[in-house]
Design an enzyme around this catalytic site. Structure first.
Site, mmCIF file in Angstrom:
data_model
loop_
_atom_site.group_PDB
_atom_site.id
_atom_site.type_symbol
_atom_site.label_atom_id
_atom_site.label_comp_id
_atom_site.label_asym_id
_atom_site.label_seq_id
_atom_site.Cartn_x
_atom_site.Cartn_y
_atom_site.Cartn_z
ATOM 1 N N SER A 164 0.770 -1.157 -0.003
ATOM 2 C CA SER A 164 0.127 -0.047 -0.142
ATOM 3 C C SER A 164 0.727 1.212 0.016
ATOM 4 C CB SER A 164 -0.860 -0.101 0.947
ATOM 5 O OG SER A 164 -2.126 0.800 0.967
ATOM 6 N N HIS A 202 -7.650 -5.652 0.827
ATOM 7 C CA HIS A 202 -6.540 -4.854 1.038
ATOM 8 C C HIS A 202 -5.547 -5.474 2.145
ATOM 9 C CE1 HIS A 202 -4.017 -1.286 0.340
ATOM 10 N NE2 HIS A 202 -4.378 -0.834 1.488
HETATM 11 C C1 GCU Z 1 -5.172 4.900 2.063
HETATM 12 C C2 GCU Z 1 -5.046 5.467 0.782
HETATM 13 C C3 GCU Z 1 -3.919 4.719 -0.127
HETATM 14 C C4 GCU Z 1 -3.211 3.793 0.689
HETATM 15 C C5 GCU Z 1 -3.624 3.151 1.574
HETATM 16 C C6 GCU Z 1 -2.577 2.225 2.725
HETATM 17 O O1 GCU Z 1 -6.482 4.022 1.624
HETATM 18 O O2 GCU Z 1 -5.805 6.226 0.189
HETATM 19 O O3 GCU Z 1 -3.564 5.443 -1.168
HETATM 20 O O4 GCU Z 1 -2.553 2.709 -0.268
HETATM 21 O O5 GCU Z 1 -4.242 4.183 2.629
HETATM 22 O O6 GCU Z 1 -1.633 2.780 2.797
HETATM 23 O O7 GCU Z 1 -3.229 1.287 3.337
#
Ligand code: GCU
Length: 367
Positions: A207, A349
């Site tokens: 992420s 995710h």
């Molecule tokens: C948020 C953000 C993402 C990122 C995520 C994370 O959702 O909008 O761009 O990848 O956090 O780091 O889990």
């Protein structure tokens, strides 16, 4: 299959040269693209390897039930605005012989996912599983280099290395670049460690950590393999035609991650001189792995996959196979190609043991 999204042509230089060879790519276009990302997206670092860099190492044998040696390395540095420290935790296979390859995780989830000897084992950071497959498991907390909130760039490496009180330039580096910088400082240490084969170090991030891993791999060619897990917007995913998070969303919610200029592309992604397939192309010809998760609509798996497929244009210059005919895969059917890999995992995710196993399968073949 290639889906056309009006992307900038990665093989055409700004002054109109069509790139047809690996040499021209490396001499002309790669540096040009790297510079465009610095100028328009991640920002320009004001420091590379600080002259003040020092390593302070503590070794503990007999860890992870006897299969590993643990090293704790404090990487210290000093600049005009003060001192800083990145702590590396390393678990090395205790076979006492050959220098081993390593996975370096840019951990964006804090202390609970650092040291399996101190906390409950973490599926996000399965150090034991990594060591059992013959890799050193190395982790740092990205917030050591720069805390993940917007304080006007006073704390972390920005405060240490560019403490000026004047207005920050619109192309000054943001937090993602600072995290990538910390990966390079970890590499500075790993190159000195005789237990590590520094030519076989993979950088991995999930992420926001995945955005940093990709930028680290782009800036620092010492990383032999780059792995992006669910990195999404301004990570692996194409911005043009992207679903879920947009450039405006990310800049509004995380104004400290990228540079000032990037904000001018809110709702104007088609004006960016780059798109994220060009970030992936900066890794070429080194191996690159991108992973997505089915329910991660915010990151947009299809835009992550398409980015990798479009990045093939650079890999092809180095004699790699063309992946443009590849279809978006079914979940749990990893595509492991020469130097390029991708999988779609069922579920949320997250970074899971399933993902780690695929990264190691790919590393076994490629580094
Ligand atoms: C948020 C953000 C993402 C990122 C995520 C994370 O959702 O909008 O761009 O990848 O956090 O780091 O889990």
């Amino acid at each position: 299959m290639l889906d056309q999204r009006n992307l900038p042509d990665m093989l055409l230089t700004l002054d109109g040269e069509r790139i047809e060879t690996a040499d021209r790519w490396l001499q002309r276009r790669r540096p040009e693209i790297l510079d465009l990302f610095r100028e328009h997206v991640y920002g320009r670092e004001t420091v590379g390897r600080p002259s003040t860099l020092e390593f302070d190492t503590k070794v503990t044998p007999n860890m992870l039930g006897g299969i590993a040696v643990r090293k704790q390395v404090d990487i210290r540095y000093e600049g005009a605005g003060g001192t800083g420290k990145i702590r590396l935790l390393m678990f090395l296979p205790d076979n006492g012989q050959e220098p081993c390859p390593a996975f370096l995780l840019l951990n964006n989830r804090g202390a609970a996912h650092m040291d399996p000897e101190q906390q409950a084992p973490s599926p996000f950071w399965p150090a034991e599983q990594i060591v059992a497959r013959g890799y050193a498991a190395v982790v740092l907390d990205v917030e050591d280099a720069d805390p993940d909130f917007h304080d006007g760039f006073r704390n972390g490496v920005h405060g240490i290395f560019d403490p000026s009180t004047g207005e920050r330039p619109a192309n000054a580096w943001g937090t993602i670049a600072a995290w990538a910088w910390s990966a390079s400082r970890a590499m500075d240490y790993l190159e000195t460690d005789p237990d590590i084969d520094a030519a076989r170090v993979a950088v991995v991030g999930h992420s926001r950590g995945g955005k940093a891993a990709l930028w680290a791999g782009a800036v620092d060619e010492r990383f032999a393999l780059v792995v992006s897990n669910n990195s999404g917007c301004t990570g692996a995913a194409l911005s043009r035609g992207k679903k879920g998070e947009t450039i405006r969303n990310i800049n509004d919610q995380f104004p400290h991650w990228f540079n000032g200029t990037y904000k001018t592309y809110n709702d104007r992604e088609e004006h960016l001189p780059v798109d994220q397939h060009m970030l992936l192309s900066l890794i070429a010809p080194r191996p690159l792995y991108v992973a997505s998760a089915t329910n991660d609509e915010w990151a947009d798996p299809r835009s992550e996959f398409q980015s990798l497929v479009h990045a093939t244009a650079a890999y092809r210059l180095f004699g790699c196979k063309d992946l443009t005919e590849m279809n978006f895969p079914h979940p749990e059917e990893p595509l492991l190609r020469e130097r390029m890999g991708y999988h779609l995992r069922s579920g949320e995710h997250d970074l899971k043991p399933y993902d780690w196993d695929r990264f190691m399968d790919f590393a076994d073949q490629n580094i």
